[in-house]
Design an enzyme around this catalytic site. Structure first.
Site, PDB file in Angstrom:
ATOM      1  N   ASP A  98       0.839  -1.193   0.000  1.00 35.45           N
ATOM      2  CA  ASP A  98       0.000   0.000   0.000  1.00 35.45           C
ATOM      3  C   ASP A  98       0.877   1.247   0.000  1.00 35.45           C
ATOM      4  O   ASP A  98       0.674   2.168  -0.770  1.00 35.45           O
ATOM      5  CB  ASP A  98      -0.987   0.001   1.179  1.00 35.45           C
ATOM      6  CG  ASP A  98      -0.330  -0.288   2.530  1.00 35.45           C
ATOM      7  OD1 ASP A  98       0.892  -0.550   2.580  1.00 35.45           O
ATOM      8  OD2 ASP A  98      -1.047  -0.246   3.546  1.00 35.45           O
ATOM      9  N   ASP A 101       7.264   3.552   3.277  1.00 33.89           N
ATOM     10  CA  ASP A 101       7.591   4.694   4.118  1.00 33.89           C
ATOM     11  C   ASP A 101       9.112   4.655   4.336  1.00 33.89           C
ATOM     12  O   ASP A 101       9.854   5.080   3.459  1.00 33.89           O
ATOM     13  CB  ASP A 101       6.764   4.522   5.396  1.00 33.89           C
ATOM     14  CG  ASP A 101       6.807   5.713   6.325  1.00 33.89           C
ATOM     15  OD1 ASP A 101       6.973   6.823   5.835  1.00 33.89           O
ATOM     16  OD2 ASP A 101       6.667   5.524   7.548  1.00 33.89           O
ATOM     17  N   ARG A 163      -9.995   2.738   5.950  1.00 35.36           N
ATOM     18  CA  ARG A 163      -9.463   1.908   4.866  1.00 35.36           C
ATOM     19  C   ARG A 163     -10.406   1.907   3.673  1.00 35.36           C
ATOM     20  O   ARG A 163      -9.987   1.759   2.532  1.00 35.36           O
ATOM     21  CB  ARG A 163      -9.295   0.453   5.326  1.00 35.36           C
ATOM     22  CG  ARG A 163      -8.205   0.225   6.351  1.00 35.36           C
ATOM     23  CD  ARG A 163      -7.929  -1.268   6.466  1.00 35.36           C
ATOM     24  NE  ARG A 163      -7.195  -1.604   7.674  1.00 35.36           N
ATOM     25  CZ  ARG A 163      -5.868  -1.587   7.794  1.00 35.36           C
ATOM     26  NH1 ARG A 163      -5.121  -1.220   6.777  1.00 35.36           N
ATOM     27  NH2 ARG A 163      -5.280  -1.938   8.917  1.00 35.36           N
TER      28      ARG A 163
HETATM   29  P1  IMP Z   1       7.933   1.066   6.539  1.00 35.04           P
HETATM   30  O1  IMP Z   1       8.134   1.291   5.061  1.00 35.04           O
HETATM   31  O2  IMP Z   1       8.668  -0.116   7.083  1.00 35.04           O
HETATM   32  O3  IMP Z   1       8.239   2.318   7.318  1.00 35.04           O
HETATM   33  O4  IMP Z   1       6.417   0.732   6.866  1.00 35.04           O
HETATM   34  C1  IMP Z   1       5.422   0.914   5.965  1.00 35.04           C
HETATM   35  C2  IMP Z   1       4.086   0.587   6.632  1.00 35.04           C
HETATM   36  O5  IMP Z   1       3.741   1.612   7.573  1.00 35.04           O
HETATM   37  C3  IMP Z   1       2.983   0.579   5.601  1.00 35.04           C
HETATM   38  O6  IMP Z   1       2.789  -0.698   5.058  1.00 35.04           O
HETATM   39  C4  IMP Z   1       1.789   1.096   6.387  1.00 35.04           C
HETATM   40  O7  IMP Z   1       1.133   0.016   7.016  1.00 35.04           O
HETATM   41  C5  IMP Z   1       2.379   1.988   7.447  1.00 35.04           C
HETATM   42  N1  IMP Z   1       2.304   3.425   7.049  1.00 35.04           N
HETATM   43  C6  IMP Z   1       3.331   4.229   6.710  1.00 35.04           C
HETATM   44  N2  IMP Z   1       2.930   5.468   6.412  1.00 35.04           N
HETATM   45  C7  IMP Z   1       1.586   5.472   6.565  1.00 35.04           C
HETATM   46  C8  IMP Z   1       0.572   6.493   6.374  1.00 35.04           C
HETATM   47  O8  IMP Z   1       0.817   7.655   6.014  1.00 35.04           O
HETATM   48  N3  IMP Z   1      -0.712   6.104   6.612  1.00 35.04           N
HETATM   49  C9  IMP Z   1      -1.036   4.834   7.010  1.00 35.04           C
HETATM   50  N4  IMP Z   1      -0.120   3.853   7.190  1.00 35.04           N
HETATM   51  C10 IMP Z   1       1.177   4.168   6.976  1.00 35.04           C
HETATM   52 MG    MG Z   2       1.129  -2.059   5.281  1.00 34.58          MG
END
Ligand code: IMP
Ligand code: MG
Length: 175
Positions: A98, A101, A163
Site C-alpha cells: 500500500d 515509508d 481503509r
Molecule cells: P515502513 O516502510 O517499514 O516504514 O512501513 C510501511 C508501513 O507503515 C505501511 O505498510 C503502512 O502500514 C504503514 N504506514 C506508513 N505510512 C503510513 C501512512 O501515512 N498512513 C497509514 N499507514 C502508513
Molecule cells: Mg502495510
C-alpha cells in the site's frame, strides 16, 4: 480532537493510474503468470483492483507481518503473523504494498522471500513517501509519490479506520 480528511488523490485518478500500471505489468510479463504477494491488510484494496486490470494470468497469496519493538518507529525487524499458503519456487512474484515509508519492512520481507527461490521478484506499491526512506529498496512500479503526511484511504488506515475510503486522503488533526 476533531479530524478532517482532505482529498489528496481522487478515485478517478487512482483508477486511471491503476489501469496504466496494469497495462505496464501485462506487457512486461507477457506470456508469463504473475504471482501477487499481498501484504495484509492495507494492500488488499489495491491488489484486487490491479489484478482486475491485468490481461495476463495472475495468482494471489497473502501474508501478514508486524514490526517488532517500538510501535511508532519501524524497527525493520518483522514478525510473520501469517505466512503465505503457497511456495514461491519458480514463480514470477510481485510484492504488492500500500505504502513504502522507511522501507524497513520491505527490505526485511524481500530478503525473506528471495530465500524461497522465486524465478523473479518485483515490487509494486500504490504509494511511496520517498522523503522518509531509510532502507535502500528498489521499487519497480509506483502509482503515486506522496508527501510526508499521514495518509488514509484506499486500504490505508488511521487506527484501523478509513481503509474503505474510495480516494486517498490526508488526516488533518486539530486539538
Ligand atoms: P515502513 O516502510 O517499514 O516504514 O512501513 C510501511 C508501513 O507503515 C505501511 O505498510 C503502512 O502500514 C504503514 N504506514 C506508513 N505510512 C503510513 C501512512 O501515512 N498512513 C497509514 N499507514 C502508513
Ligand atoms: Mg502495510
Amino acid at each position: 480532537m476533531s479530524k478532517e480528511i482532505s482529498v489528496l488523490i481522487s478515485e478517478e485518478e487512482i483508477d486511471r493510474k491503476i489501469r496504466e500500471i496494469g497495462a505496464r505489468i501485462s506487457k512486461d510479463y507477457e506470456g508469463k503468470v504473475v504471482h501477487f504477494v499481498c501484504v495484509l491488510r492495507g494492500s488488499v484494496f489495491f491488489a484486487t483492483e490491479l489484478a482486475k486490470r491485468l490481461t495476463i494470468p495472475v495468482t494471489i497469496d497473502f501474508m501478514s507481518v508486524s514490526s517488532y519493538g517500538n510501535s511508532t518507529k519501524s524497527s525493520g525487524v518483522i514478525k510473520i503473523i501469517k505466512d503465505l499458503d503457497d511456495p514461491l519456487e519458480g514463480k514470477n512474484v510481485i510484492v504488492i504494498e500500500d505504502i513504502i515509508d522507511t522501507g524497513n519492512t520491505l527490505e526485511y520481507l524481500l530478503k525473506n522471500l528471495k530465500l524461497r527461490h522465486p524465478e523473479s521478484i518485483a515490487l509494486c506499491t500504490l504509494l511511496d513517501k520517498p522523503e522518509r526512506r531509510v532502507a535502500d529498496v528498489k521499487v519497480d512500479y509506483t502509482c503515486f509519490e506522496v508527501p510526508d503526511k499521514f495518509i488514509v484511504g484506499y486500504g490505508l488506515d488511521w487506527a484501523q479506520k478509513y481503509r474503505n475510503l474510495p480516494y486517498i486522503g490526508v488526516v488533518e488533526t486539530e486539538e
